[in-house]
Design a protein around this motif. Structure first.
Motif, PDB file in Angstrom:
ATOM      1  N   LEU A  54       5.073   2.320  -3.213  1.00 61.31           N
ATOM      2  CA  LEU A  54       6.074   1.740  -4.116  1.00 61.31           C
ATOM      3  C   LEU A  54       6.578   0.391  -3.610  1.00 61.31           C
ATOM      4  CD1 LEU A  54       8.111   4.905  -5.074  1.00 61.31           C
ATOM      5  CD2 LEU A  54       6.855   3.424  -6.637  1.00 61.31           C
ATOM      6  N   VAL A  55       6.878   0.321  -2.337  1.00 58.44           N
ATOM      7  CA  VAL A  55       7.383  -0.933  -1.777  1.00 58.44           C
ATOM      8  C   VAL A  55       6.332  -2.034  -1.891  1.00 58.44           C
ATOM      9  CG1 VAL A  55       8.109  -2.050   0.364  1.00 58.44           C
ATOM     10  CG2 VAL A  55       9.060   0.173  -0.249  1.00 58.44           C
ATOM     11  N   GLU A  56       5.085  -1.705  -1.607  1.00 51.32           N
ATOM     12  CA  GLU A  56       4.015  -2.705  -1.670  1.00 51.32           C
ATOM     13  C   GLU A  56       3.752  -3.182  -3.095  1.00 51.32           C
ATOM     14  OE1 GLU A  56       0.789  -0.684   0.224  1.00 51.32           O
ATOM     15  OE2 GLU A  56       1.548  -1.101   2.252  1.00 51.32           O
ATOM     16  N   ASN A  57       4.015  -2.335  -4.100  1.00 54.16           N
ATOM     17  CA  ASN A  57       3.699  -2.671  -5.491  1.00 54.16           C
ATOM     18  C   ASN A  57       4.936  -2.892  -6.352  1.00 54.16           C
ATOM     19  OD1 ASN A  57       0.650  -2.310  -5.652  1.00 54.16           O
ATOM     20  ND2 ASN A  57       1.299  -0.422  -4.662  1.00 54.16           N
ATOM     21  N   TRP A  58       6.088  -3.048  -5.740  1.00 55.54           N
ATOM     22  CA  TRP A  58       7.344  -3.139  -6.496  1.00 55.54           C
ATOM     23  C   TRP A  58       7.329  -4.289  -7.505  1.00 55.54           C
ATOM     24  CZ3 TRP A  58      10.491   0.634  -7.092  1.00 55.54           C
ATOM     25  CH2 TRP A  58      11.751   0.432  -7.642  1.00 55.54           C
ATOM     26  N   HIS A  71      16.042  -2.016  -6.593  1.00 57.31           N
ATOM     27  CA  HIS A  71      15.382  -1.619  -5.352  1.00 57.31           C
ATOM     28  C   HIS A  71      15.230  -0.107  -5.292  1.00 57.31           C
ATOM     29  CE1 HIS A  71      16.015  -5.677  -3.898  1.00 57.31           C
ATOM     30  NE2 HIS A  71      17.255  -5.579  -4.336  1.00 57.31           N
ATOM     31  N   PRO A  72      14.120   0.372  -4.732  1.00 63.36           N
ATOM     32  CA  PRO A  72      13.983   1.822  -4.554  1.00 63.36           C
ATOM     33  C   PRO A  72      14.930   2.290  -3.451  1.00 63.36           C
ATOM     34  CG  PRO A  72      12.146   0.680  -3.527  1.00 63.36           C
ATOM     35  CD  PRO A  72      12.963  -0.360  -4.225  1.00 63.36           C
ATOM     36  N   VAL A  73      15.567   3.417  -3.678  1.00 65.05           N
ATOM     37  CA  VAL A  73      16.491   3.975  -2.690  1.00 65.05           C
ATOM     38  C   VAL A  73      15.801   5.092  -1.919  1.00 65.05           C
ATOM     39  CG1 VAL A  73      18.687   5.168  -2.353  1.00 65.05           C
ATOM     40  CG2 VAL A  73      18.495   3.368  -4.080  1.00 65.05           C
ATOM     41  N   ARG A  74      15.288   6.084  -2.663  1.00 61.84           N
ATOM     42  CA  ARG A  74      14.586   7.193  -2.025  1.00 61.84           C
ATOM     43  C   ARG A  74      13.887   8.015  -3.088  1.00 61.84           C
ATOM     44  NH1 ARG A  74      17.848  12.283  -1.728  1.00 61.84           N
ATOM     45  NH2 ARG A  74      19.730  11.868  -2.898  1.00 61.84           N
ATOM     46  N   LYS A 104       3.691   3.217 -15.025  1.00 55.72           N
ATOM     47  CA  LYS A 104       3.123   2.311 -14.023  1.00 55.72           C
ATOM     48  C   LYS A 104       3.193   2.933 -12.631  1.00 55.72           C
ATOM     49  CE  LYS A 104       4.232  -2.045 -16.344  1.00 55.72           C
ATOM     50  NZ  LYS A 104       5.012  -3.289 -16.242  1.00 55.72           N
ATOM     51  N   ILE A 105       4.308   3.585 -12.346  1.00 54.07           N
ATOM     52  CA  ILE A 105       4.486   4.225 -11.039  1.00 54.07           C
ATOM     53  C   ILE A 105       3.498   5.370 -10.865  1.00 54.07           C
ATOM     54  CG2 ILE A 105       6.079   5.635  -9.676  1.00 54.07           C
ATOM     55  CD1 ILE A 105       8.341   3.813 -10.805  1.00 54.07           C
ATOM     56  N   GLN A 106       3.358   6.200 -11.880  1.00 56.08           N
ATOM     57  CA  GLN A 106       2.454   7.350 -11.797  1.00 56.08           C
ATOM     58  C   GLN A 106       0.993   6.918 -11.686  1.00 56.08           C
ATOM     59  OE1 GLN A 106       3.674   9.443 -15.306  1.00 56.08           O
ATOM     60  NE2 GLN A 106       5.052  10.784 -14.163  1.00 56.08           N
ATOM     61  N   ALA A 107       0.671   5.729 -12.158  1.00 55.40           N
ATOM     62  CA  ALA A 107      -0.700   5.231 -12.065  1.00 55.40           C
ATOM     63  C   ALA A 107      -1.049   4.774 -10.648  1.00 55.40           C
ATOM     64  CB  ALA A 107      -0.899   4.071 -13.047  1.00 55.40           C
ATOM     65  N   LEU A 108      -0.040   4.553  -9.819  1.00 55.77           N
ATOM     66  CA  LEU A 108      -0.293   4.132  -8.439  1.00 55.77           C
ATOM     67  C   LEU A 108      -0.801   5.297  -7.603  1.00 55.77           C
ATOM     68  CD1 LEU A 108       2.937   2.044  -7.785  1.00 55.77           C
ATOM     69  CD2 LEU A 108       0.643   1.153  -8.177  1.00 55.77           C
ATOM     70  N   GLU A 109      -1.593   4.947  -6.603  1.00 60.20           N
ATOM     71  CA  GLU A 109      -2.106   5.952  -5.678  1.00 60.20           C
ATOM     72  C   GLU A 109      -0.946   6.571  -4.899  1.00 60.20           C
ATOM     73  OE1 GLU A 109      -5.814   6.228  -2.544  1.00 60.20           O
ATOM     74  OE2 GLU A 109      -4.840   4.311  -2.881  1.00 60.20           O
ATOM     75  N   HIS A 110      -0.963   7.883  -4.740  1.00 58.58           N
ATOM     76  CA  HIS A 110       0.041   8.666  -4.009  1.00 58.58           C
ATOM     77  C   HIS A 110       1.370   8.814  -4.748  1.00 58.58           C
ATOM     78  CE1 HIS A 110      -2.746   8.164  -0.741  1.00 58.58           C
ATOM     79  NE2 HIS A 110      -2.565   6.864  -0.757  1.00 58.58           N
ATOM     80  N   CYS A 111       1.477   8.334  -5.985  1.00 56.17           N
ATOM     81  CA  CYS A 111       2.748   8.392  -6.718  1.00 56.17           C
ATOM     82  C   CYS A 111       2.668   9.249  -7.975  1.00 56.17           C
ATOM     83  CB  CYS A 111       3.198   6.985  -7.088  1.00 56.17           C
ATOM     84  SG  CYS A 111       3.591   5.961  -5.682  1.00 56.17           S
TER      85      CYS A 111
END
Length: 121
Positions: A54-58, A71-74, A104-111
């Motif tokens: 998430l941080v790398e693709n924010w 910003h992502p918190v947790r 978009k988040i769910q399409a990322l690897e590990h998310c």
């Protein structure tokens, strides 16, 4: 009242008493590389994680205009991403676009396990 070791030593010097010797003061120091190995194992620093992804693709998820204002918190319970925003207006704006961001988040690897977004101001 509890004081830090340094404060206790200052008080002992002032009162003319010997310094207290704790078990940690008598213990041999560990090499830094062994501590780093322990930390990497404990916190899984070398393994890919949803947080790192998430941080790398924010900026890719939220775009250049929004990524600086939220910003992502947790990740709560491995399913809910908590996001902090700068103001209430932005919170409302992101609520309307919540589904598209979640896709978009769910399409990322590990998310793929993230099923919900909570947006807080």
């Amino acid at each position: 009242m509890k004081f830090s070791k340094n404060i206790e030593d200052i008080i002992a010097d002032f009162r003319g008493l010997p310094h207290t010797v704790t078990t940690s003061a008598r213990r041999e120091p560990k090499p830094l590389d062994s501590i780093m190995v322990l930390l990497q194992e404990k916190y899984k620093l070398e393994k890919p994680s949803p947080e790192r992804t998430l941080v790398e693709n924010w900026e890719k998820i939220f775009g250049p205009s929004l990524c600086e204002r939220c910003h992502p918190v947790r990740i709560k319970d491995e399913r809910t991403l908590i996001i902090s925003v700068t103001n209430q207006t932005l919170r409302s704006e992101l609520q309307f676009m919540k589904r598209s961001f979640l896709k978009k988040i769910q399409a990322l690897e590990h998310c793929s396990d993230i099923k919900d977004l909570v947006i807080r101001s």
